[in-house]
Scaffold this motif. Structure first.
Motif, mmCIF file in Angstrom:
data_model
loop_
_atom_site.group_PDB
_atom_site.id
_atom_site.type_symbol
_atom_site.label_atom_id
_atom_site.label_comp_id
_atom_site.label_asym_id
_atom_site.label_seq_id
_atom_site.Cartn_x
_atom_site.Cartn_y
_atom_site.Cartn_z
ATOM 1 N N TYR A 270 38.992 12.475 28.690
ATOM 2 C CA TYR A 270 38.255 13.718 28.484
ATOM 3 C C TYR A 270 36.794 13.469 28.122
ATOM 4 C CZ TYR A 270 42.573 16.493 28.309
ATOM 5 O OH TYR A 270 43.746 17.134 28.615
ATOM 6 N N TYR A 271 36.582 12.565 27.197
ATOM 7 C CA TYR A 271 35.248 12.380 26.625
ATOM 8 C C TYR A 271 34.446 11.305 27.337
ATOM 9 C CZ TYR A 271 31.670 12.040 22.954
ATOM 10 O OH TYR A 271 30.490 12.053 22.260
ATOM 11 N N GLY A 272 35.075 10.521 28.180
ATOM 12 C CA GLY A 272 34.368 9.414 28.816
ATOM 13 C C GLY A 272 34.205 8.267 27.840
ATOM 14 N N ASN A 273 33.409 7.291 28.207
ATOM 15 C CA ASN A 273 33.168 6.160 27.310
ATOM 16 C C ASN A 273 31.699 6.080 26.942
ATOM 17 O OD1 ASN A 273 32.168 5.376 29.738
ATOM 18 N ND2 ASN A 273 33.437 3.542 29.965
ATOM 19 N N SER A 274 31.057 7.254 26.904
ATOM 20 C CA SER A 274 29.669 7.332 26.480
ATOM 21 C C SER A 274 29.455 8.742 25.960
ATOM 22 C CB SER A 274 28.710 7.036 27.632
ATOM 23 O OG SER A 274 28.686 8.122 28.541
ATOM 24 N N ASP A 275 28.213 9.085 25.646
ATOM 25 C CA ASP A 275 27.917 10.430 25.181
ATOM 26 C C ASP A 275 27.482 11.346 26.325
ATOM 27 O OD1 ASP A 275 25.628 9.070 25.670
ATOM 28 O OD2 ASP A 275 24.629 9.567 23.791
ATOM 29 N N TRP A 276 27.490 10.864 27.547
ATOM 30 C CA TRP A 276 27.097 11.688 28.691
ATOM 31 C C TRP A 276 28.189 12.716 28.962
ATOM 32 C CZ3 TRP A 276 23.300 13.603 31.024
ATOM 33 C CH2 TRP A 276 23.370 14.077 32.337
ATOM 34 N N MET A 277 27.777 13.932 29.351
ATOM 35 C CA MET A 277 28.706 15.043 29.411
ATOM 36 C C MET A 277 29.337 15.267 30.779
ATOM 37 S SD MET A 277 28.670 15.991 26.324
ATOM 38 C CE MET A 277 29.633 17.479 26.484
ATOM 39 N N ASP A 278 28.829 14.669 31.830
ATOM 40 C CA ASP A 278 29.321 14.975 33.167
ATOM 41 C C ASP A 278 30.144 13.850 33.775
ATOM 42 O OD1 ASP A 278 28.735 17.567 33.561
ATOM 43 O OD2 ASP A 278 26.906 17.274 34.693
ATOM 44 N N THR A 279 30.840 13.092 32.927
ATOM 45 C CA THR A 279 31.787 12.123 33.466
ATOM 46 C C THR A 279 32.989 12.877 34.033
ATOM 47 O OG1 THR A 279 32.725 11.918 31.251
ATOM 48 C CG2 THR A 279 31.119 10.259 31.913
ATOM 49 N N PRO A 280 33.715 12.293 34.975
ATOM 50 C CA PRO A 280 34.847 13.005 35.579
ATOM 51 C C PRO A 280 35.879 13.429 34.540
ATOM 52 C CG PRO A 280 34.281 11.060 36.858
ATOM 53 C CD PRO A 280 33.483 10.986 35.589
ATOM 54 N N SER A 281 36.416 14.615 34.693
ATOM 55 C CA SER A 281 37.437 15.130 33.784
ATOM 56 C C SER A 281 38.822 14.690 34.269
ATOM 57 C CB SER A 281 37.371 16.658 33.755
ATOM 58 O OG SER A 281 37.975 17.195 34.917
ATOM 59 N N PRO A 282 39.867 14.933 33.471
ATOM 60 C CA PRO A 282 41.224 14.603 33.946
ATOM 61 C C PRO A 282 41.614 15.302 35.234
ATOM 62 C CG PRO A 282 41.231 14.929 31.578
ATOM 63 C CD PRO A 282 39.861 15.317 32.053
ATOM 64 N N MET A 283 40.961 16.429 35.544
ATOM 65 C CA MET A 283 41.262 17.096 36.808
ATOM 66 C C MET A 283 40.978 16.190 37.999
ATOM 67 S SD MET A 283 40.010 21.030 36.318
ATOM 68 C CE MET A 283 38.796 20.789 35.048
ATOM 69 N N LEU A 284 40.056 15.267 37.823
ATOM 70 C CA LEU A 284 39.697 14.362 38.910
ATOM 71 C C LEU A 284 40.392 13.015 38.769
ATOM 72 C CD1 LEU A 284 37.809 14.521 41.382
ATOM 73 C CD2 LEU A 284 36.069 13.380 40.021
#
Length: 679
Positions: A270-284
């Motif tokens: 969900y959160y990715g491995n950084s603070d960037w907000m547009d990493t792929p979500s579980p939907m992808l």
């Protein structure tokens, strides 16, 4: 309570006192309502007192259907139960808007060219007003510093809720800091903005709506960081705690039951491995596991929440618990849905803009596209405004290149100076910027503060190909075989294979610079790649030449000094010295030891960040920072040019941007929750 009607004006009686309905004021017509404590917005009580009125609330008539598209959300309670006790009252620019519509946006790919669209739905604790000077409350209701900027107290809004209806409290801020930002299993190394004097902060929940940041060194720029960046210093603890090993003894088992290796892997889905907000979500990424997860995407405080994602794009719907209302009491946002389409090809993106298939775009629209966009405005029913930019295309050489011969040359400041004076910035300005730009050297601060000597903006930037040749000779980069092209001091060929992306920099600029360098004997070939390919290769330390737009205002440097320490920026920007960064982060166990001036630069940065803005110590430190950065010519400036801002004529309440820059988080100062779509 009972309603009265006097002379056609609605009044509400409370305990025998009659209060008029609140006036639907706009920035264009304040109807005699005075300014609040902050421009273009009020807290509810402040607005009601100014208008001598009592606000009643209304909602998007489609909000129930939109909520039904958010997997994991239950039935909606009444609007009064969804809004905070004191929502933020936003004054629309021109008109009270209409609900509905789908905003169509373009991005390059999942994590490429998305920040202008992300900034449309973005919120943070604070915000820059559209004057780009005044910090105003947003998610937070208020804040205060102690006298020496070592303690920041933030007050949240009572009754504020996440997009799933769960309470948003100070515990969510503490969770973000202690259990995400400072947990190396989630983010490998703390970001500069999350430290003060290089040391972690203490983040405490004083009560449900009060959170305190205690710092070991003064850092007045912390409020700036929580105003201008995409970083959101809170995350939904209630959503993650079941899977966080530090908070739940059964976290790993809970995650394994859903098909994840452990709790951290689920959190990163969900959160990715950084603070960037547009990493792929579980939907992808989750595949068949998605149905077993708590929700398709994690709850948000933003104006819109992600409900669909594929390799072709994303779809968002209005957050039914959003904390803002307009002056008529209508819950924002006005726009019901947002659709984001990925188009990696620049020419195809341009064609979609010309055809009027897009409602808003600013990132990745290069100035070279402005003539054709301007020519087709009426036909495409859109408006293009060319606005100043803060960052400028900036070039660097890989000072920790794997090839030791190249590394030695790239580390020679004489070589870097030669390559700088070999660039014909006047030609760049005329060809790439139509004469609208400003040739300059990179100094770190952008725009240049008055206390920085103007001469640094032209340091080693005067076009002088003969001097460039002399400097290259001095650096030992000479033509040994008589073919007109220079070799490395060892005699090995020196061909610069330059890979670049057009997300931030036009291809014409790279072509002209490559020719300038070839003209002085340094053969340079260029290849356009996607931004993802560029970033991946840069991170892998495999590129010789690096280029991206770069620059940062003085205020934001107070809070985040990432551009001043190796590798001199984040993943999404131009970096160099990757192995210097590795040496520093490993305390000398790995990587390559940086030169002494890198440590001096960090020392002056620490002084700048811990000093009161505008003080003698702050100014002296900034001057030293520029002296080192520009003097070393580690990054080579080119031209600062304006860039286009595009929006459909059906998109309303859009003001003229003062800058189309990432450095104030693009759209965020212009309050896009009050944008609305007409037919």
């Amino acid at each position: 309570m009972k309603k009265l009607l006097l002379s056609g004006v609605a009044f509400v009686a409370f305990g025998g006192t009659a209060w008029a309905s609140c006036p639907s004021v706009t920035v264009a017509d304040m109807q005699g309502i005075g300014s609040g404590a902050f421009p273009q917005q009020f807290d509810l009580a402040e607005f009601e007192a100014s208008g001598g009125c009592s606000m009643t609330f209304a909602e998007n008539p489609s909000i129930g259907d939109l909520n039904g598209m958010i997997r994991g959300n239950g039935n909606l309670p009444a609007l009064a139960e969804r809004l905070p006790a004191e929502p933020l009252v936003v004054v629309p620019y021109d008109a009270i808007g209409q609900y509905g519509g789908v905003l169509d946006a373009l991005s390059n790919a999942t994590e490429s060219g998305t920040s202008d669209f992300l900034s449309v739905r973005h919120v943070n604790l604070f915000r820059y007003s559209d004057d780009l000077q005044t910090l105003v409350p947003n998610v937070a209701k208020s804040w205060e510093w102690n006298d020496d900027f070592t303690q920041l107290t933030v007050h949240l809004r009572k009754g504020h809720k996440w997009s799933d209806g769960a309470p948003f409290t100070s515990a969510d801020v503490v969770f973000w800091y202690d259990n995400l930002m400072m947990d190396s299993n989630v983010i490998a190394e703390p970001k500069d903005y999350a430290l003060a004097g290089g040391k972690p902060m203490k983040v405490e929940a004083i009560d449900e709506t009060t959170v305190r940041f205690s710092l070991e060194a003064p850092k007045p720029g912390l409020t700036e960081t929580f105003s201008f960046t995409y970083v959101q210093p809170y995350q939904p603890k209630h959503f993650f705690e079941k899977f966080h090993p530090a908070l739940n003894a059964d976290a790993n088992a809970n995650a394994q039951a859903l098909g994840y290796e452990n709790g951290y892997e689920l959190i990163k889905a969900y959160y990715g491995n950084s603070d960037w907000m547009d990493t792929p979500s579980p939907m992808l990424t989750a595949g068949d596991k998605l149905a077993d997860l708590p929700a398709a995407t994690m709850p948000t405080l933003e104006s819109h929440i992600l409900v669909k994602e594929s390799t072709e794009g994303r779809h968002y719907v209005a957050n039914p618990y959003f904390f803002q209302v307009d002056t008529a009491g209508n819950q924002l946002p006005y726009i019901s849905e947002m659709d984001e389409t990925y188009v990696p090809d620049e020419e195809v993106r341009l064609l979609k803009l010309i055809n009027g298939e897009v409602d808003y775009k600013s990132q990745g629209v290069n100035l070279t596209s402005a003539p054709v966009l301007l020519e087709n405005q009426e036909k495409g029913n859109y408006t293009v405004e060319v606005q100043p930019s803060i960052a400028a295309p900036t070039i660097a050489f890989n000072v920790t290149a794997e090839d030791l011969d190249r590394r030695a040359v790239f580390n020679d400041v004489t070589f870097r100076q030669a390559m700088s004076v070999a660039i014909d910035r006047g030609q760049l300005n005329e060809v790439v910027a139509f004469g609208l730009g400003t040739p300059l050297q990179y100094i770190g601060f952008s725009p240049r503060p008055d206390y920085i000597d103007e001469s640094w903006t032209w340091h080693e930037a005067e076009y002088d190909p003969e001097r460039a040749k002399t400097l290259l000779d001095q650096a030992g980069v000479v033509d040994k075989d008589g073919d007109g092209m220079r070799e490395l001091p060892s005699g090995a060929p020196l061909v610069l294979d330059w890979q670049f992306s057009t997300q931030e920099v036009p291809a014409q600029l790279a072509e002209l610079v490559a020719q300038n360098w070839t003209d002085v004997g340094v053969k340079t070939t260029i290849k356009e790649v996607t931004s993802d390919e560029y970033r991946s290769a840069q991170s892998a330390n495999t590129l010789d030449v690096l280029m991206w737009a770069k620059g940062q205002p003085a205020g934001s440097i107070l809070g985040d000094g990432e551009i001043w320490v190796p590798p001199f920026d984040g993943y999404f920007d131009v970096r160099t010295g990757m192995l210097w960064a590795e040496y520093i982060s490993s305390n000398g166990e790995n990587g390559v030891e940086p030169p002494a001036w890198v440590g001096d630069l960090k020392s002056h940065l620490d002084t700048y960040q811990s000093s009161a803005p505008g003080s003698d110590a702050s100014i002296a430190a900034a001057q030293k920072m520029v002296e080192i950065m520009a003097g070393q010519t580690l990054f080579i400036g080119t031209i600062n040019a304006p860039s286009p801002v595009y929006h459909s004529n059906n998109l309303n309440n859009v003001p003229t941007f003062k800058t189309s820059s990432y450095e104030f988080y693009r759209t965020y100062p212009y309050r896009p929750a009050q944008w609305w779509l007409s037919e």
